[in-house]
Design an enzyme around this catalytic site. Structure first.
Site, mmCIF file in Angstrom:
data_model
loop_
_atom_site.group_PDB
_atom_site.id
_atom_site.type_symbol
_atom_site.label_atom_id
_atom_site.label_comp_id
_atom_site.label_asym_id
_atom_site.label_seq_id
_atom_site.Cartn_x
_atom_site.Cartn_y
_atom_site.Cartn_z
ATOM 1 N N ASP A 93 0.859 -1.168 0.000
ATOM 2 C CA ASP A 93 0.000 0.000 0.000
ATOM 3 C C ASP A 93 0.907 1.234 0.000
ATOM 4 O O ASP A 93 2.008 1.204 0.547
ATOM 5 C CB ASP A 93 -0.893 -0.024 1.242
ATOM 6 C CG ASP A 93 -1.937 1.064 1.235
ATOM 7 O OD1 ASP A 93 -1.969 1.845 0.272
ATOM 8 O OD2 ASP A 93 -2.714 1.142 2.195
ATOM 9 N N SER A 94 0.459 2.320 -0.580
ATOM 10 C CA SER A 94 1.310 3.508 -0.706
ATOM 11 C C SER A 94 1.518 4.237 0.610
ATOM 12 O O SER A 94 2.408 5.065 0.729
ATOM 13 C CB SER A 94 0.682 4.478 -1.707
ATOM 14 O OG SER A 94 -0.514 5.026 -1.181
ATOM 15 N N GLY A 95 0.667 3.943 1.598
ATOM 16 C CA GLY A 95 0.728 4.672 2.864
ATOM 17 C C GLY A 95 -0.263 5.814 2.929
ATOM 18 O O GLY A 95 -0.408 6.455 3.962
ATOM 19 N N GLY A 96 -0.949 6.074 1.827
ATOM 20 C CA GLY A 96 -1.890 7.181 1.784
ATOM 21 C C GLY A 96 -2.969 7.093 2.839
ATOM 22 O O GLY A 96 -3.256 8.062 3.550
ATOM 23 N N PHE A 97 -3.580 5.914 2.986
ATOM 24 C CA PHE A 97 -4.666 5.766 3.957
ATOM 25 C C PHE A 97 -4.166 6.021 5.373
ATOM 26 O O PHE A 97 -4.827 6.697 6.165
ATOM 27 C CB PHE A 97 -5.272 4.365 3.854
ATOM 28 C CG PHE A 97 -6.366 4.119 4.859
ATOM 29 C CD1 PHE A 97 -7.651 4.594 4.633
ATOM 30 C CD2 PHE A 97 -6.113 3.443 6.044
ATOM 31 C CE1 PHE A 97 -8.666 4.385 5.562
ATOM 32 C CE2 PHE A 97 -7.119 3.228 6.976
ATOM 33 C CZ PHE A 97 -8.397 3.704 6.733
ATOM 34 N N ASP A 147 -2.430 8.259 -2.886
ATOM 35 C CA ASP A 147 -3.740 8.873 -3.080
ATOM 36 C C ASP A 147 -4.205 9.559 -1.807
ATOM 37 O O ASP A 147 -3.647 9.359 -0.739
ATOM 38 C CB ASP A 147 -4.768 7.822 -3.503
ATOM 39 C CG ASP A 147 -5.025 6.801 -2.394
ATOM 40 O OD1 ASP A 147 -4.057 6.422 -1.701
ATOM 41 O OD2 ASP A 147 -6.179 6.386 -2.208
ATOM 42 N N GLN A 189 -10.903 7.069 -6.530
ATOM 43 C CA GLN A 189 -11.539 7.737 -5.403
ATOM 44 C C GLN A 189 -12.827 8.404 -5.873
ATOM 45 O O GLN A 189 -13.359 8.036 -6.912
ATOM 46 C CB GLN A 189 -10.558 8.734 -4.772
ATOM 47 C CG GLN A 189 -9.376 8.090 -4.046
ATOM 48 C CD GLN A 189 -9.785 7.383 -2.753
ATOM 49 O OE1 GLN A 189 -10.916 7.511 -2.259
ATOM 50 N NE2 GLN A 189 -8.857 6.607 -2.191
ATOM 51 N N ASP A 266 -8.027 -7.165 0.593
ATOM 52 C CA ASP A 266 -7.146 -7.243 1.756
ATOM 53 C C ASP A 266 -7.839 -6.597 2.944
ATOM 54 O O ASP A 266 -8.721 -5.740 2.766
ATOM 55 C CB ASP A 266 -5.822 -6.495 1.503
ATOM 56 C CG ASP A 266 -5.964 -5.001 1.792
ATOM 57 O OD1 ASP A 266 -5.553 -4.560 2.882
ATOM 58 O OD2 ASP A 266 -6.511 -4.266 0.945
ATOM 59 N N CYS A 304 -14.551 -26.720 9.036
ATOM 60 C CA CYS A 304 -13.223 -26.221 8.682
ATOM 61 C C CYS A 304 -12.175 -27.294 8.956
ATOM 62 O O CYS A 304 -12.260 -28.017 9.957
ATOM 63 C CB CYS A 304 -12.909 -24.965 9.499
ATOM 64 S SG CYS A 304 -11.271 -24.265 9.198
ATOM 65 N N CYS A 306 -8.753 -26.471 9.039
ATOM 66 C CA CYS A 306 -7.485 -25.815 9.343
ATOM 67 C C CYS A 306 -6.799 -26.529 10.503
ATOM 68 O O CYS A 306 -7.403 -27.380 11.176
ATOM 69 C CB CYS A 306 -7.707 -24.336 9.692
ATOM 70 S SG CYS A 306 -8.398 -24.037 11.341
ATOM 71 N N CYS A 309 -8.714 -26.231 13.850
ATOM 72 C CA CYS A 309 -9.963 -26.989 13.926
ATOM 73 C C CYS A 309 -9.733 -28.498 13.893
ATOM 74 O O CYS A 309 -10.535 -29.262 14.439
ATOM 75 C CB CYS A 309 -10.901 -26.558 12.797
ATOM 76 S SG CYS A 309 -11.566 -24.886 13.011
ATOM 77 N N HIS A 335 -6.865 -19.963 12.105
ATOM 78 C CA HIS A 335 -8.222 -20.303 11.668
ATOM 79 C C HIS A 335 -8.814 -19.201 10.781
ATOM 80 O O HIS A 335 -9.350 -19.478 9.696
ATOM 81 C CB HIS A 335 -9.148 -20.534 12.851
ATOM 82 C CG HIS A 335 -10.590 -20.589 12.442
ATOM 83 N ND1 HIS A 335 -11.152 -21.677 11.823
ATOM 84 C CD2 HIS A 335 -11.569 -19.636 12.489
ATOM 85 C CE1 HIS A 335 -12.409 -21.420 11.516
ATOM 86 N NE2 HIS A 335 -12.689 -20.192 11.910
#
Length: 369
Positions: A93-97, A147, A189, A266, A304, A306, A309, A335
């Site tokens: 991620d660009s770090g914008g958020f 962004d 956006q 994500d 499940c 996993c 489980c 899990h």
């Protein structure tokens, strides 16, 4: 191109699609959920454990790695893949958020963003050029344009000016990228305004990015509004490029995202709630710390398979979580990540079998939000 999308099949009744994304570090099936490794590690998980559960690509965060340990050190180590011993795909991620979520600790100008580090309060600066240079040093397969994430709610004039700035910043990011083994995705956006979303898509598509993300959703708006804006936006994106919905990771949102043609997702949600004792299932959330599970010797999820489980009971994991044992946190995280990765595989299979509509209907009937 460093990254290429291959469409395998689209649902005959919806926008849902199954594909493959080819990257310099392998090919993975879509739709896919990407575990988040903010600090160059997915919390409590080893790379081998992530591979065993089927993770093809993970996400790391430019903002955090820029501050600590620093992109120069990661570059010295040979890039993120070598630094964290992960030989599959990585998206940064660009770090914008993160920068824009700092509120009063940051100041936005046309040039970039000046902000105070959440770690030590030191003054820092990120611009489109700087964010791209940092991501080039990190060496991820897919990097994101810097962004400005439009908050919710936001008035029209602010959202318009912000979206236009994001477009200008996207071009500056593209002008800065020099590595041919990295793919730069543009970020759509526009807030909750359909005309601004259309404007953003139109302007970004003209720049011909190898992939497009939909940003500024799941930022506090009602889910019905999120789905409405998503439907309006995705249908305007190129069919031959990957589509990424940022920051979404609950089963109901994943199903709706896939319905509208999203390929990549994500979210920190599965690892974050695991640390709080919440398990994710196809029927809804299960809070393992609740007293009702003290004598419950069934697995977290009987459907499940996993590691958690297959081997441990709700009662045992509840005991571990209540006594703050690290193993309990690891089992819960295992899990939740396995569940989401497997959940995406099931949706892909339904698309390939042209039964996604039936899959979604059955899910909605059984899922409790």
């Amino acid at each position: 191109m460093a990254v290429k999308y291959e469409l395998i099949k689209q649902c005959s009744k919806t926008g849902a699609r199954a594909g493959k994304l080819h990257t310099p570090h392998g090919t993975f099936d879509t739709p896919i959920f990407m575990p988040v490794g903010t600090q160059a590690t997915v919390k409590s998980m080893s790379p081998d454990e992530l591979k065993d559960m089927g993770a093809g690509i993970i996400l790391s965060n430019t903002y955090h790695l820029f501050l600590r340990p620093g992109h120069s050190l990661v570059k010295e180590a040979g890039g993120l893949h070598k630094f964290m011993n992960w030989d599959r795909g990585i998206l940064t991620d660009s770090g914008g958020f993160q920068v824009f979520s700092l509120g009063d600790l940051r100041k936005i100008t046309e040039e970039g963003v000046t902000f105070r580090s959440h770690i030590d309060g030191s003054k820092q600066f990120l611009s489109p050029e700087r964010a791209t240079e940092v991501q080039m040093a990190l060496g991820a397969d897919i990097i994101m344009a810097f962004d400005e994430c439009v908050p919710y709610p936001a008035d029209y004039d602010y959202a318009k000016k912000s979206t236009e700035r994001t477009t200008r910043w996207a071009q500056r990011c593209k002008n800065t990228l020099t590595r041919e083994d990295q793919a730069l995705f543009g970020i759509v956006q526009g807030g909750m305004y359909k005309d601004l979303r259309s404007m953003s898509v139109h302007d970004l598509v003209k720049m011909d990015f190898p992939g497009y993300a939909v940003g500024g959703l799941s930022v506090g708006e009602p889910k019905d509004l999120m789905y409405e804006i998503l439907e309006h936006t995705v249908c305007q994106l190129p069919a031959n490029k990957p589509r990424y919905l940022m920051g979404v990771g609950t089963p109901d949102c994943l199903v709706e995202g896939v319905l509208h043609g999203i390929d990549m997702f994500d979210c920190v949600f599965p690892t974050r709630v695991a640390r709080n004792g919440t398990a994710m299932t196809a029927k809804g959330r299960l809070v393992i710390k609740n007293a009702e599970y003290a004598h419950d010797f069934r697995p977290i999820d009987e459907e499940c398979d996993c590691y958690a489980c297959r081997n441990f009971s709700r009662a045992y994991i509840r005991h571990l979580m209540r006594t703050d044992e690290i193993f309990g946190l690891r089992l819960m995280t295992t899990h939740n990540l396995y569940f989401l990765i497997n959940f995406m595989k099931k949706m892909r299979e339904a698309i390939l079998e042209d039964s996604f509509v039936e899959f979604r209907s059955a899910f909605i009937a059984n899922y409790k939000k």
